[in-house]
Design a protein around this motif. Sequence first.
Motif, short mmCIF file in Angstrom:
data_model
loop_
_atom_site.label_atom_id
_atom_site.label_comp_id
_atom_site.label_asym_id
_atom_site.label_seq_id
_atom_site.Cartn_x
_atom_site.Cartn_y
_atom_site.Cartn_z
N LEU A 144 -4.11 -4.66 2.09
CA LEU A 144 -2.48 -4.72 2.54
C LEU A 144 -1.55 -5.37 1.56
O LEU A 144 -0.32 -4.65 1.59
CB LEU A 144 -2.49 -5.52 4.08
N ASN A 145 -1.54 -6.55 1.02
CA ASN A 145 -1.43 -6.88 0.28
C ASN A 145 -0.54 -5.82 -0.92
O ASN A 145 -0.19 -5.76 -1.36
CB ASN A 145 -1.93 -8.80 -0.69
N GLU A 146 -1.68 -5.47 -1.69
CA GLU A 146 -1.35 -4.34 -2.44
C GLU A 146 -0.59 -3.09 -2.36
O GLU A 146 0.25 -3.27 -3.17
CB GLU A 146 -2.84 -3.76 -2.97
N LYS A 147 -0.50 -2.88 -1.13
CA LYS A 147 0.01 -1.41 -0.18
C LYS A 147 1.52 -1.44 -0.80
O LYS A 147 2.72 -1.27 -0.65
CB LYS A 147 -0.58 -0.92 0.89
N VAL A 148 1.56 -3.09 0.30
CA VAL A 148 3.49 -3.44 -0.01
C VAL A 148 4.11 -3.41 -1.19
O VAL A 148 4.17 -3.55 -1.87
CB VAL A 148 3.20 -5.15 1.21
N LEU A 149 3.06 -4.45 -1.48
CA LEU A 149 3.20 -4.80 -3.80
C LEU A 149 3.47 -2.88 -4.09
O LEU A 149 4.47 -2.75 -5.47
CB LEU A 149 2.11 -5.57 -4.34
N ASN A 150 2.52 -2.01 -3.62
CA ASN A 150 3.02 -1.36 -4.13
C ASN A 150 4.17 -0.30 -4.33
O ASN A 150 5.26 0.64 -4.96
CB ASN A 150 1.97 -0.66 -3.89
N TRP A 151 5.13 -0.74 -2.60
CA TRP A 151 6.19 -0.37 -2.36
C TRP A 151 6.94 -0.76 -3.33
O TRP A 151 8.39 -0.41 -3.92
CB TRP A 151 5.79 -0.29 -0.50
N THR A 187 16.94 3.79 -2.08
CA THR A 187 16.53 1.83 -1.27
C THR A 187 16.20 2.69 0.85
O THR A 187 15.38 1.99 1.06
CB THR A 187 17.45 1.53 -1.20
N LEU A 188 17.38 3.60 1.09
CA LEU A 188 16.68 3.66 2.51
C LEU A 188 15.33 4.62 2.76
O LEU A 188 14.59 4.34 3.53
CB LEU A 188 17.80 4.96 2.76
N PHE A 189 14.62 5.04 1.70
CA PHE A 189 13.27 5.41 2.06
C PHE A 189 12.95 4.55 1.75
O PHE A 189 11.61 5.14 2.60
CB PHE A 189 13.47 6.95 0.38
N ILE A 190 12.31 3.58 1.02
CA ILE A 190 11.62 2.99 0.64
C ILE A 190 11.94 2.13 2.28
O ILE A 190 10.59 1.98 2.42
CB ILE A 190 12.12 1.81 -0.38
#
Length: 302
Positions: A144-151, A187-190
């Motif tokens: 999950l850490n990598e997934k959040v950082l990927n965002w 920004t809204l999409f992210i």
Amino acid sequence: MHQHNHSHIKDDSDNRIAMAFFLNVGFTIIEFIGGWLTNSTAIMADAVHDLGDSLSIGSAWLLNRLGRKSANRQFTYGYRRLSLFGALINGLVLIVGSVWVLTEAIPRLANPVMPVTEGMLALAVLGVAVNGFAAYRLSKGNTLNEKVLNWHLLEDVLGWVAVLVVAIVLQFVDWPILDPLLSIGFTLFILVNVLRNLSTTARLFLQAAPDSKLQNEIQDTLLKIDELDSIHHLHLWSLDGEHHVLTAHVVTNASKAFTANHYADIKLRIANALEQFDLAHTTIELELTQEHCRDEVPDKVQ
């Protein structure tokens, strides 16, 4: 009954996070210099945003490394939840950063500024390349850490795509308002996607079941075993979003002539049944039908 299933495959998630960290720090420095040379407030704002990303990725890198330390007498499950904690922090940082971008972009709708478009174009190409490569590498991770950082990085990629589009258009027309419009859009999409991931992370951090379907499958699989009547005190939670922990009390209807061999056979069948779920840690207590459960407070999960 106690079972462990630890993978010995090398976890290279911290290598991916480290690569993203150094790329982000290096490019942030380039952004500050480029923003000053092009007199672009949008690029300077993105540089500040990337600086925050660098701090988040750096902290995630540290937490990810600490998360693989061996268990000890104080932290009997190890430190994997630090990685989940890092994902929670970085999700919050990204939300704050997105809100900040919106507060910068919305006022520019009324007073757009024309930047040096040639400099914007060059930095945008470099930004898409650098952040795109880092996002691609982190997308191969499962934590999950990598997934959040990927965002984090995907937000930067989309931001630089917006800058690239605006820079090209502004080469031909005098429409500086396109810059804040595109910034608000991506920004809204992210923000929507990060809120979704943050909700999942928060639930796991509070030890909610990582997957209700998986929990039901585990219960149904155990109840298919001969001589198992019922299950109570079944708890499924996750250390870090990947490594799940299961505890349960299972009741057997074995006869009074319950031998050690019979007991060992039931344990083996339970272990074999649970093997398909690839659980990191399981604790199963076997109870007889006539036996009183020592955990007197009843469970709602039966």
